[in-house]
Design an enzyme around this catalytic site. Structure first.
Site, PDB file in Angstrom:
ATOM      1  CG  HIS A 105      -4.560  -0.068   3.833  1.00 10.56           C
ATOM      2  ND1 HIS A 105      -3.819  -0.876   2.999  1.00 10.56           N
ATOM      3  CD2 HIS A 105      -5.590   0.410   3.066  1.00 10.56           C
ATOM      4  CE1 HIS A 105      -4.372  -0.902   1.794  1.00 10.56           C
ATOM      5  NE2 HIS A 105      -5.441  -0.126   1.805  1.00 10.56           N
ATOM      6  CG  HIS A 108      -6.755   0.436  -1.732  1.00  7.31           C
ATOM      7  ND1 HIS A 108      -7.063  -0.122  -0.496  1.00  7.31           N
ATOM      8  CD2 HIS A 108      -7.709  -0.056  -2.586  1.00  7.31           C
ATOM      9  CE1 HIS A 108      -8.142  -0.894  -0.610  1.00  7.31           C
ATOM     10  NE2 HIS A 108      -8.544  -0.864  -1.852  1.00  7.31           N
ATOM     11  CB  CYS A 131      -0.978  -0.012   1.177  1.00  8.28           C
ATOM     12  SG  CYS A 131      -0.194   0.028   2.813  1.00  8.28           S
TER      13      CYS A 131
END
Length: 395
Positions: free
Chosen positions: A355, A367, A307
Site C-alpha cells: 500500500h 490515498h 493505491c
C-alpha cells in the site's frame, strides 16, 4: 403331600415382551437416542466484533497485496505482448525478404537454363533449400557470377536470421502465456478475498454494524492524535534546523567572500527544495481533485484508482513518471525518515509494501484506502504505526 412344582415368577414374559419396568426404561432410552441423533451439531461460537474487524482488515490487506501482484503481472503481460508483436512483425518482414531472395535465385536459374548457360547442378544450387551446401562445392562456384554469389549469401543470411527470430518469438509467446496465467490467478485471488470480506460484513446485524462504526471512529481519532504529534515533532525539528543554519551563517563572518560563498550555497539548496516543492504541489493538487472517487483494484483513473494507480497519476500530473506498482515505486526516489517527510513524498505500508499514500503534511496523506472505500485524506497512522514501512521522495 407337598407339591414338587417350582413356583412361577411373579411376572412373566409374554410374546417376547419385557417386564413393564424394563420396557419403560427401554422406551425412554430410545427416545433420548432419537433426540440425540436428530439434534443439530453445536454451532461454533460467534466471533466478537473485534475479531470480525481484524479478519476483514486482513482480507482487505490480502486483496490489496493480490492487486499489486495483478498490476505487476498485467504490466509484464503488456510489455511481453508488445515484444511478441514486434518479433512477429520482424519475422514477417524477414520472411518477405527470404521469399524475395528465393525469387531472385529462381530467376537466375531460369535465365541460365533458357540460355543453356547453366548446367543442371547450377539450377539445383539456386533453387535448393540450403544453397550453402552446394555453394561450398568448388565445381559450382566457378559457374556463379558475382551478383549470383551475393544473392546466395543474402538468402543464406536471411534464412538463418528468420529461423532465429521465429524461435525467439516462440519463446516469447510461451513466456506471455505464463504471464497471462499469473494475471488470471492474481485476479481470482483478489475476487476471492473481497468476496470473503463482504460475506463476513453481510452477516452483521444493524446493531453490530453501528458498534463497528463506533470502533472505527475511535481508531480514526487515535490516528489523528498521533498525526498531530508527528506534525509537532516535524515543526520542532524544522525550527532546530533553521536555528542551526542561522548560527552557522553568523559564525561564517561578515567578509565579502565568505558572505558571497555562503549566499551561493544557500541559494543552491533553496533552489533544489523549491523545485521539488513546485512539482509536489502539482501532484497534491491533482490528488486532492480525486478525493471522493472510488477505490477499484487495478484502476489508474480517471474515474477510479487503486493505491499505486493514484500516486502514479498524481506525480505524472507533475511531469514525473513513476512505475506502476508499489514494489517498484518504493525504489523510485530517495528514502527519508518519517520525521523528515515533506508534502508529495510517498509513504509505503506493510512489510510486503502493498500500500502507498501521498503525504500532504501534518501527519496526513491522500490515498485510495481499500475496496469499498473512496480516495480520501487520512492520518498516516490510519492502521497503526507498526505498518508504516518507509517514506520515499520521488523526482
Amino acid at each position: 403331600m407337598a407339591s414338587h412344582k417350582k413356583p412361577r415368577p411373579a411376572a412373566t414374559r409374554v410374546a417376547g415382551m419385557r417386564t413393564p419396568a424394563l420396557a419403560t426404561a427401554a422406551l425412554t432410552s430410545v427416545a433420548l437416542l432419537s433426540q440425540t441423533a436428530n439434534a443439530a451439531p453445536s454451532a461454533e461460537p460467534r466471533p466478537s466484533l473485534e475479531e470480525v474487524q481484524k479478519k476483514v482488515d486482513d482480507l482487505y490487506h490480502q486483496a490489496e497485496t493480490a492487486t499489486e501482484k495483478y498490476n505487476t503481472a498485467k504490466e509484464k503481460t503488456t510489455k511481453q505482448r508488445k515484444q511478441v508483436d514486434t518479433l512477429l512483425d520482424d519475422v514477417a518482414q524477414r520472411t518477405d525478404k527470404l521469399n524475395s531472395a528465393r525469387e531472385e535465385l529462381g530467376s537466375f536459374a531460369a535465365a541460365q537454363y533458357r540460355t543453356g548457360a547453366a548446367a543442371p547442378g547450377t539450377a539445383t544450387l539456386l533453387l535448393a533449400d540450403d544453397p550453402q551446401d552446394y555453394f561450398d562445392q568448388t565445381q559450382l562456384m566457378s559457374r556463379l557470377t558475382s551478383r549470383q554469389k551475393t544473392a546466395v549469401d543474402d538468402y543464406v543470411t536471411e534464412q538463418s536470421e528468420t529461423a532465429k527470430k521465429r524461435q525467439e518469438a516462440s519463446k516469447s509467446l510461451e513466456t506471455l502465456t505464463e504471464s497471462q496465467k499469473s494475471l488470471k490467478s492474481s485476479k481470482a485471488d483478489v475476487q476471492k478475498k473481497l468476496s470473503e470480506a463482504r460475506e463476513m460484513l453481510s452477516k452483521l446485524t444493524a446493531e453490530e454494524k453501528a458498534r463497528l462504526a463506533a470502533i472505527e471512529k475511535k481508531k480514526e481519532a487515535e490516528a489523528r492524535r498521533k498525526a498531530a504529534e508527528l506534525a509537532a515533532q516535524q515543526a520542532a525539528e524544522a525550527k532546530q534546523r533553521q536555528e542551526a543554519e542561522a548560527a552557522a551563517q553568523q559564525q561564517s563572518g561578515s567578509g565579502t567572500s565568505d558572505s558571497s560563498s555562503s549566499g551561493s550555497t544557500g541559494t543552491g539548496t533553496s533552489t533544489g527544495d523549491s523545485s521539488y516543492a513546485t512539482k509536489a504541489a502539482k501532484a497534491l493538487t491533482f490528488a486532492r481533485a480525486q478525493v471522493g472517487k472510488p477505490y477499484v483494484w487495478g484502476a489508474t483513473g480517471p474515474d477510479s484508482y487503486d493505491c499505486s494507480g493514484l500516486t502514479a497519476a498524481a506525480w505524472k500530473a507533475a511531469g514525473v513518471d513513476l512505475p506502476r506498482t508499489t514494489y517498484d515505486q518504493v525504489n523510485a526516489g530517495t528514502t527519508v525518515s518519517l520525521s523528515n517527510a515533506q508534502p508529495g513524498d510517498l509513504i509505503f505500508f506493510y512489510d510486503d509494501i502493498s500500500h502507498v499514500g501521498l503525504y500532504i503534511g501534518n501527519g496526513m496523506m491522500i490515498h485510495a484506502p481499500k475496496p469499498g472505500a473512496y480516495v480520501r485524506e487520512e492520518s498516516v497512522y490510519y492502521a497503526g504505526s507498526s505498518i508504516i514501512h518507509s517514506v520515499v521522495r520521488p523526482a
